[in-house]
Design an enzyme around this catalytic site. Structure first.
Site, PDB file in Angstrom:
ATOM      1  N   ASN A 171      23.590  -5.362  -0.719  1.00  0.00           N
ATOM      2  CA  ASN A 171      24.648  -5.279   0.278  1.00  0.00           C
ATOM      3  C   ASN A 171      25.730  -6.278  -0.115  1.00  0.00           C
ATOM      4  O   ASN A 171      25.547  -7.483   0.051  1.00  0.00           O
ATOM      5  CB  ASN A 171      24.060  -5.603   1.661  1.00  0.00           C
ATOM      6  CG  ASN A 171      25.114  -5.662   2.750  1.00  0.00           C
ATOM      7  OD1 ASN A 171      26.273  -5.310   2.523  1.00  0.00           O
ATOM      8  ND2 ASN A 171      24.717  -6.105   3.931  1.00  0.00           N
TER       9      ASN A 171
ATOM     10  N   LYS B 154      28.483  -6.716   1.296  1.00  0.00           N
ATOM     11  CA  LYS B 154      29.258  -7.172   2.468  1.00  0.00           C
ATOM     12  C   LYS B 154      30.754  -7.095   2.143  1.00  0.00           C
ATOM     13  O   LYS B 154      31.152  -6.203   1.400  1.00  0.00           O
ATOM     14  CB  LYS B 154      28.792  -8.566   2.908  1.00  0.00           C
ATOM     15  CG  LYS B 154      27.271  -8.601   3.089  1.00  0.00           C
ATOM     16  CD  LYS B 154      26.739  -9.841   3.762  1.00  0.00           C
ATOM     17  CE  LYS B 154      25.226  -9.753   3.883  1.00  0.00           C
ATOM     18  NZ  LYS B 154      24.636 -10.873   4.605  1.00  0.00           N
TER      19      LYS B 154
ATOM     20  N   HIS C 259      23.298  -3.510  10.807  1.00  0.00           N
ATOM     21  CA  HIS C 259      23.165  -4.855  10.232  1.00  0.00           C
ATOM     22  C   HIS C 259      23.452  -5.890  11.320  1.00  0.00           C
ATOM     23  O   HIS C 259      24.300  -5.677  12.191  1.00  0.00           O
ATOM     24  CB  HIS C 259      24.132  -5.020   9.058  1.00  0.00           C
ATOM     25  CG  HIS C 259      23.847  -6.246   8.252  1.00  0.00           C
ATOM     26  ND1 HIS C 259      24.216  -7.513   8.675  1.00  0.00           N
ATOM     27  CD2 HIS C 259      23.200  -6.413   7.086  1.00  0.00           C
ATOM     28  CE1 HIS C 259      23.809  -8.394   7.772  1.00  0.00           C
ATOM     29  NE2 HIS C 259      23.190  -7.758   6.802  1.00  0.00           N
TER      30      HIS C 259
ATOM     31  N   GLU D 297      25.100  -8.500  11.266  1.00  0.00           N
ATOM     32  CA  GLU D 297      26.488  -8.943  11.318  1.00  0.00           C
ATOM     33  C   GLU D 297      27.343  -7.979  12.130  1.00  0.00           C
ATOM     34  O   GLU D 297      28.396  -8.357  12.654  1.00  0.00           O
ATOM     35  CB  GLU D 297      27.021  -9.126   9.890  1.00  0.00           C
ATOM     36  CG  GLU D 297      26.434 -10.383   9.261  1.00  0.00           C
ATOM     37  CD  GLU D 297      26.307 -10.348   7.751  1.00  0.00           C
ATOM     38  OE1 GLU D 297      26.952  -9.498   7.103  1.00  0.00           O
ATOM     39  OE2 GLU D 297      25.547 -11.179   7.210  1.00  0.00           O
TER      40      GLU D 297
ATOM     41  N   GLU E 126      15.448  -7.894   8.685  1.00  0.00           N
ATOM     42  CA  GLU E 126      16.271  -9.034   8.283  1.00  0.00           C
ATOM     43  C   GLU E 126      16.338 -10.035   9.438  1.00  0.00           C
ATOM     44  O   GLU E 126      17.156  -9.874  10.354  1.00  0.00           O
ATOM     45  CB  GLU E 126      17.693  -8.563   7.944  1.00  0.00           C
ATOM     46  CG  GLU E 126      17.759  -7.570   6.791  1.00  0.00           C
ATOM     47  CD  GLU E 126      19.125  -7.575   6.133  1.00  0.00           C
ATOM     48  OE1 GLU E 126      19.185  -7.878   4.936  1.00  0.00           O
ATOM     49  OE2 GLU E 126      20.125  -7.306   6.806  1.00  0.00           O
TER      50      GLU E 126
ATOM     51  N   GLY F 244      21.665 -15.400   4.507  1.00  0.00           N
ATOM     52  CA  GLY F 244      22.656 -16.307   3.941  1.00  0.00           C
ATOM     53  C   GLY F 244      22.349 -17.775   4.154  1.00  0.00           C
ATOM     54  O   GLY F 244      23.189 -18.634   3.893  1.00  0.00           O
TER      55      GLY F 244
ATOM     56  N   SER G  24      17.979 -14.002   2.313  1.00  0.00           N
ATOM     57  CA  SER G  24      17.785 -15.027   1.282  1.00  0.00           C
ATOM     58  C   SER G  24      16.778 -14.620   0.202  1.00  0.00           C
ATOM     59  O   SER G  24      16.034 -15.466  -0.299  1.00  0.00           O
ATOM     60  CB  SER G  24      17.401 -16.359   1.925  1.00  0.00           C
ATOM     61  OG  SER G  24      18.427 -16.811   2.793  1.00  0.00           O
TER      62      SER G  24
HETATM   63  P1  13P Z   1      21.466 -12.720   1.900  1.00  0.00           P
HETATM   64  O1  13P Z   1      20.596 -12.093   0.836  1.00  0.00           O
HETATM   65  O2  13P Z   1      22.767 -13.229   1.367  1.00  0.00           O
HETATM   66  O3  13P Z   1      20.703 -13.705   2.720  1.00  0.00           O
HETATM   67  O4  13P Z   1      21.897 -11.519   2.905  1.00  0.00           O
HETATM   68  C1  13P Z   1      20.912 -10.674   3.383  1.00  0.00           C
HETATM   69  C2  13P Z   1      21.568  -9.541   4.051  1.00  0.00           C
HETATM   70  O5  13P Z   1      22.160  -9.669   5.113  1.00  0.00           O
HETATM   71  C3  13P Z   1      21.521  -8.225   3.393  1.00  0.00           C
HETATM   72  O6  13P Z   1      21.930  -7.201   4.230  1.00  0.00           O
END
Ligand code: 13P
Length: 250
Positions: free
Chosen positions: A12, A14, A98, A100, A168, A174, A213
């Site tokens: 992803n 983002k 997601h 976010e 997740e 992150g 992560s």
């Molecule tokens: P990270 O791997 O940067 O922690 O992000 C995970 C994520 O949100 C994937 O959709």
């Protein structure tokens, strides 16, 4: 009856990536050609890059996905993208729900469910994200929160459709933090039980991805946990070398 779903490792990106970043997709495709992966591999770039990424990936082992879609098929929704538009760009998958988007845009389970239906109508394979906050985990509610999200975010008519669920934990995204392997296993087994109860045997064939992560250094141990059927990778998917380190950990 299948209880060994083909793993899926999806990146992803983002809101990261310009045209020049597509060199990473080329590198990934070439590497998987010389050494095939044990998993399906997908890159989900920002919407602006989907069509170009799909063109580069065509004929390779790399699949391409979107990161979100609108539930409606078309209309006066300035700035939004419909599932059919994502499919029309050459993508085969789409990430939905997601955290976010759940937290940043107030997306409810019901809205995520409507988006999953839109994706299915457009012929896209949804990757449906769920995960608890740190407060929910500290309150001992991680499993119940995730099971509720899975139940309410998935429509009934998915039993003959290809889709995956991504666990997740919000606090692991992150942050460099990950749950213990036992905690990951507990939640994945709970998700599996929910899928089996809802979709019967077909629920055993749904890959349950872990995200939050994931890096080359921790991928092998996470991917070896029971009922972990792949990974949804953020930061470490932006560079082909890192992403390949995760893919090769399987
Ligand atoms: P990270 O791997 O940067 O922690 O992000 C995970 C994520 O949100 C994937 O959709």
């Amino acid at each position: 009856m299948s209880h060994t779903p083909t793993p899926l490792i999806a990146g992803n990106w983002k809101m990261n990536g310009l045209g020049a970043s597509l060199a990473e997709v080329t590198t990934l495709a070439e590497s998987l050609k010389s050494e095939p992966a044990k998993a399906r591999v997908a890159i989900c770039p920002p919407a602006t890059l989907i069509e170009r990424a799909a063109r580069i990936a065509r004929g390779s082992a790399v699949e391409v996905g979107g990161q979100d879609c609108r539930a409606e098929a078309a209309g006066a929704y300035t700035g939004d993208v419909a599932a059919e538009m994502i499919a029309d760009c050459g993508a085969g998958l789409v990430i939905l729900g997601h955290s976010e988007r759940r937290s940043g845009y107030g997306e409810s389970d019901a809205l995520v469910c409507a988006k999953v239906q839109a994706a299915i109508r457009a012929g896209l394979e949804p990757i449906v994200c769920v995960g608890e906050t740190l407060e929910e985990r500290r309150a001992g509610r991680a499993v119940s929160v995730v099971q509720s999200q899975v139940t309410l975010s998935l429509p009934d008519d998915l039993h003959d459709k290809r889709f995956s669920v991504a666990y997740e934990p919000v606090w692991a995204i992150g942050s460099g933090l990950t749950p213990s392997l036992a905690e990951i296993g507990e939640v994945h087994q709970a998700i599996r039980a929910t899928l089996l109860a809802r979709f019967g045997d077909a629920g055993g064939a749904v890959p349950i991805l872990y995200g939050g992560s994931v890096k080359p250094a921790n991928a092998a141990e996470i991917l070896a946990v029971q009922d972990v059927g792949g990974a949804l990778v953020g930061g470490a998917s932006l560079k082909a070398a890192d992403f390949l380190g995760i893919i090769r950990a399987l």
